[in-house]
Design an enzyme around this catalytic site. Structure first.
Site, PDB file in Angstrom:
ATOM      1  N   VAL A  79       1.802  -7.949   2.280  1.00 25.83           N
ATOM      2  CA  VAL A  79       2.944  -8.732   1.801  1.00 25.83           C
ATOM      3  C   VAL A  79       2.640  -9.173   0.374  1.00 25.83           C
ATOM      4  O   VAL A  79       1.603  -9.775   0.104  1.00 25.83           O
ATOM      5  CB  VAL A  79       3.207  -9.964   2.701  1.00 25.83           C
ATOM      6  CG1 VAL A  79       4.320 -10.827   2.105  1.00 25.83           C
ATOM      7  CG2 VAL A  79       3.585  -9.513   4.104  1.00 25.83           C
ATOM      8  N   ALA A 124      -0.623 -12.369  -2.672  1.00 31.52           N
ATOM      9  CA  ALA A 124      -0.378 -11.292  -1.705  1.00 31.52           C
ATOM     10  C   ALA A 124      -1.360 -11.465  -0.551  1.00 31.52           C
ATOM     11  O   ALA A 124      -2.305 -12.261  -0.649  1.00 31.52           O
ATOM     12  CB  ALA A 124      -0.603  -9.925  -2.349  1.00 31.52           C
ATOM     13  N   LYS A 125      -1.142 -10.765   0.518  1.00 30.85           N
ATOM     14  CA  LYS A 125      -2.122 -10.731   1.605  1.00 30.85           C
ATOM     15  C   LYS A 125      -1.924  -9.456   2.393  1.00 30.85           C
ATOM     16  O   LYS A 125      -0.804  -8.944   2.485  1.00 30.85           O
ATOM     17  CB  LYS A 125      -1.915 -11.922   2.541  1.00 30.85           C
ATOM     18  CG  LYS A 125      -3.122 -12.224   3.380  1.00 30.85           C
ATOM     19  CD  LYS A 125      -4.160 -12.930   2.549  1.00 30.85           C
ATOM     20  CE  LYS A 125      -5.267 -13.521   3.358  1.00 30.85           C
ATOM     21  NZ  LYS A 125      -5.963 -14.549   2.568  1.00 30.85           N
ATOM     22  N   GLY A 126      -3.020  -8.960   2.945  1.00 33.61           N
ATOM     23  CA  GLY A 126      -2.937  -7.776   3.790  1.00 33.61           C
ATOM     24  C   GLY A 126      -3.582  -8.079   5.130  1.00 33.61           C
ATOM     25  O   GLY A 126      -4.362  -9.024   5.256  1.00 33.61           O
TER      26      GLY A 126
END
Ligand code: GLU
Length: 431
Positions: A79, A124-126
């Site tokens: 995201v 962001a993050k994954g």
């Protein structure tokens, strides 16, 4: 857009479940925190709308041929929340609780975190829904490489840069960078938190824990706690919790309790953290450390200590256990360990909570230094990294604390407001 139209004000059960963190809706929690600050600062509706919504969300299939020959299908998320202040930036989480709502919430937290420490990144993050503890090295490598391939089109050293988070580490970053490099050529700046031999920064591994230590020392000063006599309990003894414990112990604090997923340990006069680390290396857990008594994760939260540092997963202090918390100060080393209802209850009891987006921002700060070093192909000394980290953390603490005092608002709202001002200003300048 009013607060009420975005978020129903009443608490719903799934948003503050008793002990199952996977049932918490972290996205709602982050939105609620955002909206409280947006209302506090009178942020215009059009900017609110833009900043509460993620820019882009990728959901990908990652098929992995497991060691037993079976093909297993994993789901991965990236995201990208906001990039008005710089490229998207944030970690990659491997955990069985990972879902889109959690990754979305963590991505937004990264936007506010990078703004608070004033590094030129967005958020962001994954994440990949998996249990890395039950996977072999080969399976983890395939999963990492597969995920890197699937989200490759949205990455770039000036677009989106990955880092470690819960369940991932320098080795995972090395595989990720290697996979990215197959298509794009040598690109160390595509990940941070990689091994030093592959272009990682000195001091990155300890950076989040070091930042927690710096902020804890400042908060203790502000709230009249003498660190040299302070008792501290740390929930979670992973990278962040163990480094924070070690560095605070070096400053004279008594770390009386620590825990991990298997359980916890307590020692009245303070634990020997180096000995605990050696015990973990040998046995894989803090439990059964000689000379200590067992202390479960729930009990640890209720200990009569000066400082409580939740450094495990989100949602550890909820409205269901908050009344049993006896600490004088809480420092959020994990992301979202205190739910909004628990936050309110602590506020009513005058127990300050140092919010995650300030307390654990040391990791991404040194990620920024690593990225800069990679782009310049010039490496810094460990000392320079630590000095620059301390400078940024102190400045961030000072800004947030001053705002909290001047605007008579809790530290969390002050931190969000500080971040929102920066991101909102950059947004207005762009549009
Ligand atoms: N995963 C860490 C965090 O939540 C570090 C992120 C980064 O360095 O990009 O802050």
């Amino acid at each position: 857009m009013s607060v009420a139209t975005v978020l129903p004000p009443q608490e719903n059960k799934t948003n503050d479940a008793p002990s199952n963190a996977s049932k918490l809706n972290f996205n709602r929690i982050t939105d609620e925190q955002f909206l409280l600050a947006a209302e506090h600062m009178g942020l215009e509706d059009e900017i609110q709308k833009l900043l509460i919504t993620p820019y882009r969300e990728l959901i990908v299939q990652v098929p992995v041929r497991m060691d037993d020959g079976k093909l297993e299908l994993f789901h991965g998320f990236r995201v990208q929340h906001n990039a008005v202040r710089g490229p998207y930036k944030g970690g990659l989480r491997f955990h069985h609780h990972v879902d889109l709502a959690e990754v979305r919430s963590l991505a937004a937290l990264m936007t506010w975190k990078t703004a608070i420490v004033d590094v030129p990144f967005g958020g962001a993050k994954g994440g990949v829904t998996c249990d890395p503890t039950s996977m072999s090295r080969k399976e983890l490598q395939s999963l990492t490489r597969g995920f890197a391939q699937k989200i490759d089109m949205a990455l770039g050293v000036y677009r989106d840069i990955v880092a470690p988070d819960v369940g991932t580490n320098a080795q995972v970053m090395a595989w990720f960078m290697d996979e990215y490099g197959k298509k794009h050529g040598y690109t160390p700046a595509i990940v941070t938190g990689k091994p030093v031999r592959l272009g990682g920064s000195l001091g990155r591994e300890e950076a989040t824990g070091r930042g927690v230590m710096i902020i804890t020392l400042e908060a203790c000063k502000a709230y009249g706690i003498d660190v040299k006599r302070a008792s501290i309990a740390v929930q979670g003894f992973g990278n962040v919790g163990s480094w924070a414990s070690r560095l605070l112990a070096q400053r004279g604090a008594n770390i009386v309790a620590v825990s991990d997923v298997k359980g916890g340990i307590f020692k009245e006069g303070g634990l020997d953290i180096d000995a605990v680390l050696a015990h973990v290396k040998e046995t894989g857990s803090v439990v059964d450390m000689p000379g200590t008594r067992p202390c479960g994760n729930e009990e640890l939260l209720t200990l009569d200590v000066d400082v409580l540092i939740p450094a495990a997963l989100g949602g550890s202090i909820t409205r269901h256990n908050v009344e049993n918390v006896s600490a004088k100060l809480i420092v959020e080393a994990a992301n979202s360990p205190v739910t909004p209802r628990a936050d309110e209850a602590l506020r009513a009891r005058n127990i300050p909570v140092i919010p995650d987006i300030l307390a654990n921002a040391g990791g991404v700060t040194v990620s920024y230094f690593e990225w800069v070093q990679n782009l310049q192909q010039f490496s810094w000394s460990h000392e320079k990294v630590n000095v620059e980290l301390e400078e940024r953390m102190l400045k961030a603490w000072w800004n947030v604390h001053t705002r909290s005092v001047e605007e008579k608002t809790p530290l969390r709202i002050a931190a969000f407001t500080e971040a929102l001002h920066r991101v909102a200003e950059a947004t207005r300048q762009r549009y």
